[in-house]
Design an enzyme around this catalytic site. Structure first.
Site, PDB file in Angstrom:
ATOM      1  N   PRO A   1     117.743  -1.732  49.326  1.00 56.56           N
ATOM      2  CA  PRO A   1     118.982  -1.378  50.026  1.00 56.56           C
ATOM      3  C   PRO A   1     120.106  -2.401  49.916  1.00 56.56           C
ATOM      4  CG  PRO A   1     117.410  -2.251  51.589  1.00 56.56           C
ATOM      5  CD  PRO A   1     116.698  -2.226  50.264  1.00 56.56           C
ATOM      6  N   GLY A   2     119.880  -3.455  49.136  1.00 53.41           N
ATOM      7  CA  GLY A   2     120.973  -4.388  48.868  1.00 53.41           C
ATOM      8  C   GLY A   2     120.873  -5.743  49.539  1.00 53.41           C
TER       9      GLY A   2
ATOM     10  N   LYS B   1     118.868  -8.408  48.984  1.00 60.22           N
ATOM     11  CA  LYS B   1     118.777  -9.529  48.043  1.00 60.22           C
ATOM     12  C   LYS B   1     120.053  -9.639  47.214  1.00 60.22           C
ATOM     13  CE  LYS B   1     113.780  -8.891  47.731  1.00 60.22           C
ATOM     14  NZ  LYS B   1     113.810  -7.569  48.418  1.00 60.22           N
TER      15      LYS B   1
ATOM     16  N   ASP C   1     118.610   4.228  35.835  1.00 60.66           N
ATOM     17  CA  ASP C   1     117.199   3.858  35.770  1.00 60.66           C
ATOM     18  C   ASP C   1     117.082   2.467  35.157  1.00 60.66           C
ATOM     19  OD1 ASP C   1     114.481   3.625  35.380  1.00 60.66           O
ATOM     20  OD2 ASP C   1     114.236   5.573  34.411  1.00 60.66           O
TER      21      ASP C   1
ATOM     22  N   CYS D   1     106.948  -6.461  47.102  1.00 60.19           N
ATOM     23  CA  CYS D   1     106.441  -6.609  48.470  1.00 60.19           C
ATOM     24  C   CYS D   1     105.026  -6.040  48.530  1.00 60.19           C
ATOM     25  CB  CYS D   1     107.359  -5.960  49.491  1.00 60.19           C
ATOM     26  SG  CYS D   1     107.735  -4.218  49.197  1.00 60.19           S
TER      27      CYS D   1
END
Length: 434
Positions: free
Chosen positions: A255-256, A258, A302, A373
């Site tokens: 979701p941004g 990092k 992609d 993760c």
């Protein structure tokens, strides 16, 4: 008309129990239908029920004469939510049972209320015997699916119980201060007027709160003073060794968090590109960039392809690869239910494809940080080892740090009670060939 929170919770969980969607997406879609004063309870019921789903489902099987039919999965959700309240909350037993029965009416299945009442009252009567008997089942005792327990025991014989215990807890709320707007000491001073908070151990920008709350009420939220991000994820920007004038790519950027950290930490970067496959998830990136006052070139594409690429190689690449997310079960407890053992092999193939593609876009002398993760070596160190044996111009750079445990390739973090999530990092350098 008053809202029955248990009925609404059932509507959140029913698609999950049918293996459709995720808890986060279903909650976002339905939470607005819940009165604001009851939203905390709704989240507690939904996330708590999925956190303890292996145990609750084992109990429900013992209570049933016949399994629920597919068309009645919403009633099964009511039963699980009712059991969760009786075992893990302070909701009075009579209220938990009565509200569960009433939820059936709100779902237009009033006759099912008798079944729910009977199941929950039987559990009250026979709880001690049922729980004692179920201790023989691994999935009940450890509150994880059996395939995951077996895989953890095999991969991490010295750590598997610690991982499982941490997975069963609720994760702490952790912030990352925006170093362009404030510093940690100053923001901690502001924050401690509102709630108890402390600095994180490993991330110099991290702050851990003592309780979960609505972050939009915290000082500086609107002006981008901080972001919500786990401490383990905050380590990526520092590992990239960002320098002025560099071209940087964040592959698989949603979701941004990092990406925004890179922009906050990287002084004088010449260009920052971000790639995200799903347009809906890319909207989250745009929202975060806007709130924090940051800019990047966002490509809906992609990361395993180069159709979006301008052909100019990157000095730094962050590849936060799609993974099993088994290091963040505390935050996404539905992973225990939705993830299957065979998923790991399919994900490792996808990860290898994206890594190979990103490597081709890296400059000689450039660095690529591979991150997941996940806590499974198949997605992490084994994948990197295979890549290293197949790639002549790749050099592994050991990560010297106080966090995690050193592996042959990279470092692995496990979820910690009152600490960071599970995460993996490996840092690779592209060697210039003669």
């Amino acid at each position: 008309m008053t809202t029955n929170v248990r009925a609404l919770a059932s509507q959140v969980l029913t698609p999950l129990l049918k293996n459709k969607g995720s808890l986060n997406t279903q909650m976002a879609a339905l939470e607005r239908r819940c009165p604001e004063k009851d939203r905390g309870l709704l989240r507690e019921l939904c996330y708590g029920t999925m956190r303890y789903h292996p145990q609750l489902n084992a109990i429900l099987k013992r209570l049933q004469n016949h399994p629920f039919k597919y068309r009645d999965i919403d009633i099964k959700a009511v039963a699980l939510i009712g059991l969760y309240q009786l075992i893990h909350t302070r909701v009075p037993s009579h209220a938990a049972i009565n509200e569960s029965v009433d939820a059936c009416k709100k779902l237009d299945k009033a006759p099912a209320g008798k079944l729910i009442n009977a199941l929950l009252r039987r559990f009250q009567r026979e709880r001690e015997a049922i729980e004692a008997d179920l201790e023989q089942e691994l999935s009940y005792r450890f509150n994880h699916p059996e395939w995951m327990i077996a895989k953890l025991q095999n991969n991490w014989p010295d750590h598997w119980q610690q991982i499982i215990n941490a997975n069963n807890l609720q994760a702490p709320l952790t912030l990352r201060i925006n170093a362009l707007r404030t510093d940690r000491e100053s923001y901690l001073t502001q924050l401690n007027v509102v709630t108890e908070a402390e600095p994180t151990r490993f991330s110099p920008q991290g702050i851990r709160l003592s309780q979960s709350l609505n972050v939009e009420t915290l000082p500086g939220y609107r002006v981008g003073a901080f972001s919500v991000q786990d401490e383990a994820a905050q380590l990526s920007a520092g590992l990239l060794d960002l320098q002025p004038g560099q071209r940087v790519l964040d592959a698989c950027a949603a979701p941004g968090g990092k990406l925004c950290h890179i922009l906050e930490a990287g002084k004088g970067l010449s260009q920052v590109d971000a790639v995200e496959l799903e347009e809906k998830r890319a909207e989250r990136i745009t929202e975060n960039l806007s709130r924090l006052g940051l800019k990047a070139n966002l490509h809906i594409a992609d990361a395993a392809t180069q159709t979006w690429w301008d052909g100019q190689a990157y000095d730094r690449i962050l590849l936060d690869a799609p993974c099993s997310a088994t290091g963040v079960i505390r935050r996404n407890p539905d992973i225990k239910y939705l993830r299957q053992g065979e998923d790991i092999h399919q994900l490792s193939q996808l990860q290898a494809d994206i890594l190979q593609n990103c490597w081709a876009m890296l400059k000689p002398g450039g660095k690529l940080l591979y991150a997941t993760c996940s806590i499974f070596p198949q997605e992490n160190e084994r994948l990197i080892k295979r890549f290293m044996t197949q790639t002549e111009d790749a050099r592994h750079l050991p990560i010297n740090a106080e966090w995690g445990i050193e592996r042959e390739y990279g470092r692995q973090l496990f979820p910690q009670e009152n600490g960071h999530d599970g995460f993996y990092y490996a840092l690779l350098e592209k060697v210039a060939q003669a």
